[in-house]
Design an enzyme around this catalytic site. Structure first.
Site, PDB file in Angstrom:
ATOM      1  N   HIS A 111       0.837  -1.199   0.000  1.00  0.00           N
ATOM      2  CA  HIS A 111       0.000   0.000   0.000  1.00  0.00           C
ATOM      3  C   HIS A 111       0.872   1.250   0.000  1.00  0.00           C
ATOM      4  CE1 HIS A 111      -2.728   2.900   2.282  1.00  0.00           C
ATOM      5  NE2 HIS A 111      -3.431   2.598   1.203  1.00  0.00           N
ATOM      6  N   HIS A 138      -0.895  11.000  -2.381  1.00  0.00           N
ATOM      7  CA  HIS A 138      -2.227  10.662  -1.870  1.00  0.00           C
ATOM      8  C   HIS A 138      -3.108  11.882  -1.649  1.00  0.00           C
ATOM      9  CE1 HIS A 138      -5.249   9.755   1.255  1.00  0.00           C
ATOM     10  NE2 HIS A 138      -5.326   8.581   0.649  1.00  0.00           N
TER      11      HIS A 138
END
Length: 239
Positions: free
Chosen positions: A6, A47
């Site tokens: 991730h 992100h």
């Protein structure tokens, strides 16, 4: 059960950076997941919609040119990568999951992916594009029919995985807190892969495995792979 890193091995290295991605590749993960969004004039791997949490920079990503983003520190001297950087690093070594965050026009994404496939840098089977924005997934599937799309949700819809099937998705990406037997069974019956995020605790990893999940996104891919190997060895030892 597949292990996806991730944002790379982000539990130990700055997220979405070269060092995090290469560390995960060294572990031999089944896939790398990174976040893709638009800056002022390109796509970048980051992100948040703001630069300040993960970098030394300030301001909104979509209002900042790529050249300026390249000057900030993303941690440990790392740069914020561009989309092409990540394709070059990962190539066909493992699955690459691009999660669309705050992205705008996807025309350039389509052309970039097609160009890299044509050049042999990217295998169609090695790519998944996922998002919470199902409108973008629908547009992308209509304009790039071969692409595998992953439908993200942090809920249990009344129709379970029906929404993902309607999108002609390849995979369903579920918040680990909303994974249950019924949801997994429904997704499997519709021919969908089921991946859970973000799964770091041993108990959660083993719970996902017991529920029949096909893969997990984890910040600690080395530990997760070791845990699953130990579990497999223990089961084989009692067989």
């Amino acid at each position: 059960m597949k292990v996806f890193a991730h944002r790379g091995a982000s539990g130990n290295y700055p997220e979405n950076t070269e060092i995090a991605i290469n560390s995960a590749l060294d572990v031999g993960v089944d896939g790398i997941e990174v976040d893709l969004q638009s800056c002022l004039d390109d796509y970048v791997i980051i992100h948040d919609s703001w630069l300040d949490r993960t970098t030394s920079g300030q301001g909104k990503v979509n209002a900042t040119p790529f050249s300026a983003i390249q000057q900030v520190d993303a941690g440990q001297g790392q740069k914020v990568p561009g989309l092409q950087d990540v394709i070059n690093w990962v190539g066909n070594k493992t699955l690459l999951n691009l999660e669309l965050k705050h992205t705008f026009s996807l025309d350039k994404l389509v052309s970039t992916l097609e160009h890299n496939v044509a050049q042999g840098r990217l295998n169609r089977e090695q790519l998944i594009v996922s998002s919470f924005d199902h409108h973008q997934l629908l547009w992308l599937k209509q304009n790039l029919p071969w692409v595998k799309i992953g439908a993200l949700t942090s809920s249990i819809p009344l129709g379970y995985a029906e929404f993902a099937q309607r999108l002609n998705a390849y995979s369903l990406h579920l918040d680990k807190n909303f994974v249950n037997h019924q949801f997994v069974a429904d997704a499997k019956a519709r021919g969908l892969e089921v991946y859970a995020y973000t799964v770091d605790k041993d108990e959660d990893i083993l719970t996902m495995q017991a529920l029949g999940v096909d893969g997990v996104f984890t910040n600690y891919p080395r530990h997760t792979k070791q845990l699953l190997a130990q579990q497999r060895d223990a089961q084989e030892g009692t067989a």
